[in-house]
Scaffold this motif. Structure first.
Motif, PDB file in Angstrom:
ATOM      1  N   UNK A  54      49.949 101.197 111.794  1.00  0.00           N
ATOM      2  CA  UNK A  54      48.759 101.995 112.113  1.00  0.00           C
ATOM      3  C   UNK A  54      48.745 103.337 111.390  1.00  0.00           C
ATOM      4  N   UNK A  55      49.907 103.790 110.960  1.00  0.00           N
ATOM      5  CA  UNK A  55      49.973 105.060 110.243  1.00  0.00           C
ATOM      6  C   UNK A  55      49.843 104.920 108.739  1.00  0.00           C
ATOM      7  N   UNK A  56      49.751 103.673 108.249  1.00  0.00           N
ATOM      8  CA  UNK A  56      49.644 103.459 106.798  1.00  0.00           C
ATOM      9  C   UNK A  56      48.188 103.311 106.381  1.00  0.00           C
ATOM     10  N   UNK A  57      47.897 103.823 105.195  1.00  0.00           N
ATOM     11  CA  UNK A  57      46.544 103.663 104.649  1.00  0.00           C
ATOM     12  C   UNK A  57      46.387 102.278 104.037  1.00  0.00           C
ATOM     13  N   UNK A  58      47.392 101.829 103.297  1.00  0.00           N
ATOM     14  CA  UNK A  58      47.378 100.518 102.659  1.00  0.00           C
ATOM     15  C   UNK A  58      48.180  99.539 103.518  1.00  0.00           C
ATOM     16  N   UNK A  59      47.514  98.500 104.020  1.00  0.00           N
ATOM     17  CA  UNK A  59      48.172  97.553 104.933  1.00  0.00           C
ATOM     18  C   UNK A  59      48.275  96.158 104.324  1.00  0.00           C
ATOM     19  N   UNK A  60      48.212  96.090 103.000  1.00  0.00           N
ATOM     20  CA  UNK A  60      48.302  94.792 102.327  1.00  0.00           C
ATOM     21  C   UNK A  60      49.656  94.143 102.591  1.00  0.00           C
ATOM     22  N   UNK A  61      50.726  94.937 102.563  1.00  0.00           N
ATOM     23  CA  UNK A  61      52.072  94.397 102.794  1.00  0.00           C
ATOM     24  C   UNK A  61      52.190  93.824 104.204  1.00  0.00           C
ATOM     25  N   UNK A  62      51.566  94.474 105.175  1.00  0.00           N
ATOM     26  CA  UNK A  62      51.639  94.001 106.562  1.00  0.00           C
ATOM     27  C   UNK A  62      50.928  92.656 106.725  1.00  0.00           C
ATOM     28  N   UNK A  63      49.741  92.541 106.134  1.00  0.00           N
ATOM     29  CA  UNK A  63      49.019  91.271 106.217  1.00  0.00           C
ATOM     30  C   UNK A  63      49.763  90.170 105.462  1.00  0.00           C
ATOM     31  N   UNK A  64      50.437  90.548 104.367  1.00  0.00           N
ATOM     32  CA  UNK A  64      51.218  89.549 103.623  1.00  0.00           C
ATOM     33  C   UNK A  64      52.390  89.049 104.462  1.00  0.00           C
ATOM     34  N   UNK A  65      53.000  89.934 105.233  1.00  0.00           N
ATOM     35  CA  UNK A  65      54.107  89.526 106.104  1.00  0.00           C
ATOM     36  C   UNK A  65      53.634  88.549 107.175  1.00  0.00           C
ATOM     37  N   UNK A 154      44.195 104.896 109.502  1.00  0.00           N
ATOM     38  CA  UNK A 154      45.315 105.818 109.705  1.00  0.00           C
ATOM     39  C   UNK A 154      44.848 107.234 110.011  1.00  0.00           C
ATOM     40  N   UNK A 155      43.634 107.568 109.551  1.00  0.00           N
ATOM     41  CA  UNK A 155      43.117 108.920 109.780  1.00  0.00           C
ATOM     42  C   UNK A 155      42.000 108.932 110.832  1.00  0.00           C
ATOM     43  N   UNK A 156      41.904 107.859 111.627  1.00  0.00           N
ATOM     44  CA  UNK A 156      40.861 107.805 112.657  1.00  0.00           C
ATOM     45  C   UNK A 156      41.138 108.842 113.740  1.00  0.00           C
ATOM     46  N   UNK A 157      40.063 109.397 114.271  1.00  0.00           N
ATOM     47  CA  UNK A 157      40.185 110.426 115.301  1.00  0.00           C
ATOM     48  C   UNK A 157      40.326 109.767 116.680  1.00  0.00           C
ATOM     49  N   UNK A 158      41.532 109.294 116.965  1.00  0.00           N
ATOM     50  CA  UNK A 158      41.811 108.705 118.278  1.00  0.00           C
ATOM     51  C   UNK A 158      43.105 109.299 118.819  1.00  0.00           C
ATOM     52  N   UNK A 159      43.265 109.204 120.129  1.00  0.00           N
ATOM     53  CA  UNK A 159      44.459 109.750 120.766  1.00  0.00           C
ATOM     54  C   UNK A 159      45.703 108.971 120.350  1.00  0.00           C
ATOM     55  N   UNK A 160      46.824 109.674 120.333  1.00  0.00           N
ATOM     56  CA  UNK A 160      48.088 109.009 120.016  1.00  0.00           C
ATOM     57  C   UNK A 160      48.414 107.928 121.036  1.00  0.00           C
ATOM     58  N   UNK A 161      48.024 108.167 122.291  1.00  0.00           N
ATOM     59  CA  UNK A 161      48.304 107.180 123.332  1.00  0.00           C
ATOM     60  C   UNK A 161      47.497 105.901 123.098  1.00  0.00           C
ATOM     61  N   UNK A 162      46.237 106.048 122.681  1.00  0.00           N
ATOM     62  CA  UNK A 162      45.425 104.865 122.371  1.00  0.00           C
ATOM     63  C   UNK A 162      45.985 104.121 121.157  1.00  0.00           C
ATOM     64  N   UNK A 163      46.436 104.878 120.173  1.00  0.00           N
ATOM     65  CA  UNK A 163      47.015 104.258 118.984  1.00  0.00           C
ATOM     66  C   UNK A 163      48.283 103.482 119.354  1.00  0.00           C
ATOM     67  N   UNK A 164      49.106 104.089 120.208  1.00  0.00           N
ATOM     68  CA  UNK A 164      50.340 103.423 120.632  1.00  0.00           C
ATOM     69  C   UNK A 164      50.037 102.188 121.476  1.00  0.00           C
ATOM     70  N   UNK A 165      49.016 102.281 122.317  1.00  0.00           N
ATOM     71  CA  UNK A 165      48.658 101.141 123.157  1.00  0.00           C
ATOM     72  C   UNK A 165      48.196  99.965 122.292  1.00  0.00           C
ATOM     73  N   UNK A 166      47.439 100.267 121.249  1.00  0.00           N
ATOM     74  CA  UNK A 166      46.979  99.205 120.348  1.00  0.00           C
ATOM     75  C   UNK A 166      48.169  98.578 119.620  1.00  0.00           C
ATOM     76  N   UNK A 167      49.110  99.402 119.213  1.00  0.00           N
ATOM     77  CA  UNK A 167      50.294  98.898 118.511  1.00  0.00           C
ATOM     78  C   UNK A 167      51.117  97.986 119.421  1.00  0.00           C
TER      79      UNK A 167
END
Length: 244
Positions: A54-65, A154-167
């Motif tokens: 969630x903190x990366x701008x480029x997520x191609x590697x994640x989708x490849x995994x 990665x630069x979305x204006x959301x709370x850290x708690x919401x970001x962690x919950x999604x992760x």
């Protein structure tokens, strides 16, 4: 046909297979709550992976995994279909297969064509279960790809708690896919234990016990698990020193 003593031994052996299989599955789930195992440790890594994703701008590697994990499951599911087709072919010519097996060294002379057919049916059921379990794992990895696409930037204006919950939620779906994959792998392991049954019932019973031992050692006592644990402990030590 009357049920012979040999039939009862085979019935007991089949019960032993399913008792060992389901018993180990229950034991592994219970033990994972109180002790480290591959599943519980990998869950920690998956959460860390999703937080980093969630903190990366480029997520191609994640989708490849994720695609790579899905391909691994797809290979076993496709193999299960081929094995099912082969077993159905054997069922259609069971008499010829019986004569072939009877000619092999150490063949079980007490086994009748009907008993051979029942053992083939058992193998068929195991691989049908493996196919359904593995295809469910494939679907869940597909859900993960959708969650990656819907993940906040990665630069979305959301709370850290919401970001962690999604992760954590995404990591949980990957966990469920991993569990389904694991169940399919266990089906493959226990299907291999059935093969000695074509030659000797007691050898089959021993093979089932060996499979349970192999599964336990790999999931709870393997060197791979210890390496994963050392890395986690090293991370925790580094974070503790950084905080202090």
């Amino acid at each position: 046909m009357p049920v012979t003593a040999y039939d009862w031994i085979n019935i007991g052996a089949a019960i032993w297979l399913f008792a060992a299989w389901t018993g180990y599955a229950r034991f592994a789930r219970h033990r994972a709550r109180t002790d480290h195992c591959l599943a519980s440790v990998l869950h920690i890594y998956r959460k860390s992976w999703m937080i980093e994703m969630l903190g990366r701008q480029n997520r191609i590697a994640d989708t490849a995994l994720i695609a790579s994990l899905e391909r691994n499951v797809s290979f076993l599911a496709s193999t299960a279909i081929l094995i099912i087709a082969g077993l159905i072919t054997i069922m259609a010519s069971i008499d010829k297969v019986y004569l072939t097996i009877s000619a092999l060294p150490f063949a079980n002379e007490s086994m009748s064509p009907r008993q051979l057919q029942l053992k083939v049916i058992l193998l068929l059921l195991i691989y049908v279960y493996a196919f359904f379990t593995l295809t469910w794992a494939m679907r869940q990895y597909g859900f993960c790809a959708i969650l990656f696409g819907a993940a906040p930037a990665h630069d979305a204006q959301i709370d850290d708690e919401d970001r962690r919950r999604y992760a954590i939620s995404t990591a949980k779906i990957i966990d469920q896919a991993g569990h389904s994959y694991n169940y399919g792998l266990r089906a493959y392991y226990f299907s291999l234990a059935v093969l000695p049954w074509f030659f000797n019932t007691w050898l089959f019973i021993s093979a089932v016990a060996i499979v349970v031992g192999v599964l336990y050692r790999r999931e709870f006592r393997s060197s791979t698990l210890q390496a994963l644990l050392r890395e986690i402990k090293q991370r925790e030590t580094t974070e503790t020193h950084a905080d202090s």
